[in-house]
Write a protein that holds these residues in place. Sequence first.
Motif, PDB file in Angstrom:
ATOM      1  N   THR A 103       0.837  -1.192   0.000  1.00 14.35           N
ATOM      2  CA  THR A 103       0.000   0.000   0.000  1.00 14.35           C
ATOM      3  C   THR A 103       0.874   1.244   0.000  1.00 14.35           C
ATOM      4  O   THR A 103       0.652   2.198  -0.757  1.00 14.35           O
ATOM      5  N   GLN A 106       2.726   1.743  -3.333  1.00 17.46           N
ATOM      6  CA  GLN A 106       1.851   2.305  -4.380  1.00 17.46           C
ATOM      7  C   GLN A 106       1.712   3.805  -4.234  1.00 17.46           C
ATOM      8  O   GLN A 106       1.744   4.547  -5.205  1.00 17.46           O
ATOM      9  N   ALA A 109       4.892   5.395  -5.254  1.00 16.91           N
ATOM     10  CA  ALA A 109       5.054   5.387  -6.706  1.00 16.91           C
ATOM     11  C   ALA A 109       4.205   6.479  -7.344  1.00 16.91           C
ATOM     12  O   ALA A 109       4.645   7.175  -8.264  1.00 16.91           O
ATOM     13  N   SER A 110       2.966   6.661  -6.817  1.00 21.95           N
ATOM     14  CA  SER A 110       2.077   7.687  -7.377  1.00 21.95           C
ATOM     15  C   SER A 110       2.670   9.074  -7.210  1.00 21.95           C
ATOM     16  O   SER A 110       2.463   9.954  -8.040  1.00 21.95           O
ATOM     17  N   LEU A 127       3.232  -5.589 -12.215  1.00 20.81           N
ATOM     18  CA  LEU A 127       2.471  -4.355 -12.031  1.00 20.81           C
ATOM     19  C   LEU A 127       3.408  -3.152 -12.069  1.00 20.81           C
ATOM     20  O   LEU A 127       3.133  -2.146 -12.731  1.00 20.81           O
ATOM     21  N   TYR A 128       4.533  -3.262 -11.385  1.00 16.12           N
ATOM     22  CA  TYR A 128       5.476  -2.149 -11.308  1.00 16.12           C
ATOM     23  C   TYR A 128       6.295  -2.026 -12.589  1.00 16.12           C
ATOM     24  O   TYR A 128       6.569  -0.918 -13.046  1.00 16.12           O
ATOM     25  N   ASN A 131       4.211  -0.639 -15.468  1.00 20.54           N
ATOM     26  CA  ASN A 131       3.881   0.773 -15.299  1.00 20.54           C
ATOM     27  C   ASN A 131       5.120   1.663 -15.218  1.00 20.54           C
ATOM     28  O   ASN A 131       5.065   2.768 -14.689  1.00 20.54           O
ATOM     29  N   GLN A 133       7.819   1.717 -13.433  1.00 24.11           N
ATOM     30  CA  GLN A 133       8.305   2.189 -12.139  1.00 24.11           C
ATOM     31  C   GLN A 133       9.720   1.690 -11.847  1.00 24.11           C
ATOM     32  O   GLN A 133      10.362   2.165 -10.919  1.00 24.11           O
ATOM     33  N   ASN A 404      -1.677  -8.228 -12.746  1.00 29.15           N
ATOM     34  CA  ASN A 404      -2.387  -7.859 -11.521  1.00 29.15           C
ATOM     35  C   ASN A 404      -2.746  -9.140 -10.767  1.00 29.15           C
ATOM     36  O   ASN A 404      -3.911  -9.526 -10.653  1.00 29.15           O
ATOM     37  N   ALA A 406      -2.931 -10.001  -7.710  1.00 22.66           N
ATOM     38  CA  ALA A 406      -3.809  -9.969  -6.536  1.00 22.66           C
ATOM     39  C   ALA A 406      -5.272 -10.143  -6.909  1.00 22.66           C
ATOM     40  O   ALA A 406      -6.044 -10.715  -6.142  1.00 22.66           O
ATOM     41  N   ALA A 407      -5.649  -9.671  -8.116  1.00 21.40           N
ATOM     42  CA  ALA A 407      -7.062  -9.740  -8.510  1.00 21.40           C
ATOM     43  C   ALA A 407      -7.536 -11.187  -8.574  1.00 21.40           C
ATOM     44  O   ALA A 407      -8.615 -11.513  -8.071  1.00 21.40           O
ATOM     45  N   ALA A 410      -7.474 -13.248  -5.176  1.00 19.92           N
ATOM     46  CA  ALA A 410      -8.689 -13.079  -4.373  1.00 19.92           C
ATOM     47  C   ALA A 410      -9.770 -14.051  -4.837  1.00 19.92           C
ATOM     48  O   ALA A 410     -10.531 -14.585  -4.025  1.00 19.92           O
TER      49      ALA A 410
ATOM     50  N   PHE B  59      -1.035   3.422 -10.249  1.00 22.61           N
ATOM     51  CA  PHE B  59      -0.073   4.411  -9.785  1.00 22.61           C
ATOM     52  C   PHE B  59      -0.530   5.829 -10.119  1.00 22.61           C
ATOM     53  O   PHE B  59       0.257   6.690 -10.501  1.00 22.61           O
ATOM     54  N   VAL B 272      -6.689  -4.587  -2.467  1.00 23.23           N
ATOM     55  CA  VAL B 272      -6.286  -5.957  -2.762  1.00 23.23           C
ATOM     56  C   VAL B 272      -6.326  -6.185  -4.265  1.00 23.23           C
ATOM     57  O   VAL B 272      -5.347  -6.593  -4.871  1.00 23.23           O
ATOM     58  N   THR B 273      -7.465  -5.883  -4.883  1.00 19.59           N
ATOM     59  CA  THR B 273      -7.551  -6.124  -6.320  1.00 19.59           C
ATOM     60  C   THR B 273      -7.219  -4.880  -7.133  1.00 19.59           C
ATOM     61  O   THR B 273      -7.320  -4.889  -8.353  1.00 19.59           O
TER      62      THR B 273
END
Lengths: 444, 308
Positions: A103, A106, A109-110, A127-128, A131, A133, A404, A406-407, A410, B59, B272-273
């Motif tokens: 968290t 992220q 990074a933003s 993901l990183y 994008n 990063q 992604n 984590a999607a 879950a 991001f 999470v997602t």
Amino acid sequence: MHQAPRSTSPLGRPAKAVLAASVLALGLAACGGSSTSQSTSSSAASGAAGAASASTDLKATLTYGLWDQTQVPAVQKVLAGFNAKYPGVKVNVNVTPYADYWTKLQTQASSKTLPDVFWMNGPNFQLYAANKQLAPITDQVKSGAIDPTKYPKALDDLYTLDGVQYGVPKDFDTIAIWANTALFKEAGVALPTGDWTWQQFQDTAKQISDKLKSKGIYGAAAGMDGQTTYYDTIFQAGGTVVDGKKSGYDSAASQQGIQFWTDLIKSGASPSVKQLTDTTADQWFTSGKLAMYQGGSWFRSALTKGPVSSSVKVLPLPMGKQKATVIHGVANVVAASSKNKEAAQALQDYFASQEAEQTLGSAGSVIPAYTGTQSTFAASMPGADLQVFLDALAYAKPLPVSANTAAWNALETDLLPDAFSGARPVADVTKELAAKMDTALGHE
Amino acid sequence: MSSQVQVPGSVGIARRPRRRGDGVWPWLFIAPLLLGIGVFYLWPIAQTVYYSFTTFGVFGGSTFSGLDNYRQLVTDPSLYRSLLNTLLYTLIVLLNIPIALYLASLMNMPGLRFASVYRVIYFLPFVAMPTAVAFVWRIIYNGDFGVLNYLLGLVGINGPYWISTPGAAIVAVAVVGLWSNLGFSIIVLGAGLKTIPQELYEAAQLDGASRWRQFRSVTVPLLTPTIAFLVIITVITSLQLFDLLYAILGSTNPTLSKSMSLVYFFYRSGFVTNDKGYAAAIAVVILFIIGATTAVQFRLQRRWVHGG
């Protein structure tokens, strides 16, 4: 679940000789044509090694982000070695507990304030990288500062996206069976030797459960974590979890990989899904109520104390259609937005060196990724046969990840328990999971 | 020391008659507060509402997508399930108020010894960290080795796996919520009880009212403003249920998708997602639900609150 190995063991256990050896290795791991430097004492800290190389006059202050507090002492040792080479570079170690690490990253990074160098794991890497990063290591490989062939190929692949590698593996973990030999003896069941099959595993687990049921002891546990359980069996059955933009769950092989655990619960060899939610598989094992725990090499650090640790032996995973284990490891990456990229990459190079990896390995909490530096881990628990985790490299498959991860992780957590518990047929569940996962992958 | 007694405020009023318009000064004095609220509450709320109409990059960077998030949300079964769970939780936690009223009256009885000791005991759960509380209850609820099922077993009841059975899990969490709210309610109601003039009870006694009748006709009506306050606070905090649920059930609990609350649903989508635009839409829905419930309660208060 994809955490780096945790350790509760303090420094100091590894033999002094090993430490000395790691210091001597300093010269061998020559980084970017620096002249040979040697130090004879084990206090390799600041100033001892006066290596003179072209870039040692670098001046910068870097931030190094990581999540495992227990590894900080080892990291500080490595940094002392780094500062011997680069006295002008100050490195601030920034520890964020794993639960908040991603968290926070992220958010950083933003706002373009990522640490200059930080830990990356497989599920988050793409993901990183996708994008923009992360800084690629391409130039460092070209200049010879980093040699990817020194690390397990599965890990190089894990940190490669579209042919470009971004991360240097720092450590790795594989999966095997932690067996409680005392319970085997109590149940009068012989300890399996060498390679064994799924059927033998199921039979052994059931025999122990049947014998010791009155004491609330089980033979094995169908823990519901992909990395340590069903990803392994899916690979052993010849299936896949994710294949490009498609879910691999809707195949007969992957279904067999899930069915393995459903059968284990159904036969009474394992506690039920509900029991394993209330008390996790590793807790069953450490409290002496489980004979075989399928878990990662990082579990070793949980076994330094407690009654179980004196009767532990590691067995290879049983084989289905083929042998397989999941490999994962943490990597050091450099932020693309780093203002001191040269210094950051110098640090990344140093972490990748044999010398740094040896120091890290000597701390005993993780298996260093650099080929040839792992022996201290295997020796850290005499009689337990930790070598199994290293031998598993031969048939290791990288942890399944996507852009992604984590999607769909879950989705697995939501849907698979019904398959494990037998509430719904495995084929139904995997079909639904595959469909939903395809949608999630399509959004990436 | 001077023995003179001054009526507070009287001098100021006499010296400085109120002029029309105080100019910029009052605003300057409340500016720090306004600034804080603006920067940390109002602006984020406005941004969240805006983001709920966008597809938000992991991001940063968002693209406007109109009502897409809301369209997806109304067809998402998770929304309704988490809404139902949250309502069930709120209803159960609300039960703490009558229980607290009973306990507070007991503790308010004249001549009760150790009253403050009892108050401390009941208040402790409220000041304890939710995570610590949650872990203790997690052990109590453990299906195989928990104290609760052991006690139930003594009377021949085979207790379920409380935190891993859909349906039972949210009730189990709500019971903890009820228990940890009890102390707060008792303190607030106790303070309310102290404001009721003793003469009313004496008068009621002279009229021959029983203890129960006194409670019903004097205590409860005069406490309705306090009760109303508690109901509103409890409903708002219950609708925001997250930490207890997260800590008691654990993030890998297979029943989570069936036991999650609205805020957990938000957390899961956003962190999470990684679907932050969707999470923003959920946050807006939560804001709307809490706002509407509170408004309705304020309206209804006029009917049942003494002097409301």
